[in-house]
Design a protein around this motif. Structure first.
Motif: not given
Length: 84
Positions: A1-14
């Motif tokens: 799987x290629x890395x997803x660059x969705x900042x929203x998803x990264x913020x939700x994960x954090x």
């Protein structure tokens, strides 16, 4: 799987790794930026396998449609004690 660059998803994960969220509801006009917004955000969260509980957060559209932020702002008018 290629890395997803969705900042929203990264913020939700954090945020989920800090406070163990179960559900994140996204609303307002922002939720209509792209039809794939929720998919992109979910993909970014799914990449956080080092914390299994983070990948279990559900990302859903709000039940208040585009009026969610407006309803929240109107509710604060009636709670002046919160604004102080």
């Amino acid at each position: 799987m290629k890395p997803c660059r969705c900042a929203l998803g990264q913020a939700i994960a954090a945020a989920t790794s800090l406070v163990d969220l179960e559900v994140v509801a996204i609303g307002g006009g922002f939720s209509h930026v792209t039809p794939d917004l929720f998919e992109y955000a979910r993909e970014a969260v799914a990449e956080r396998v080092e914390f299994g509980f983070v990948t279990k957060v559900r990302i859903v559209p709000t039940g208040l449609s585009q009026d969610g932020p407006l309803i929240g702002a109107a509710a604060l008018v009636h709670r002046a004690d919160v604004l102080r």
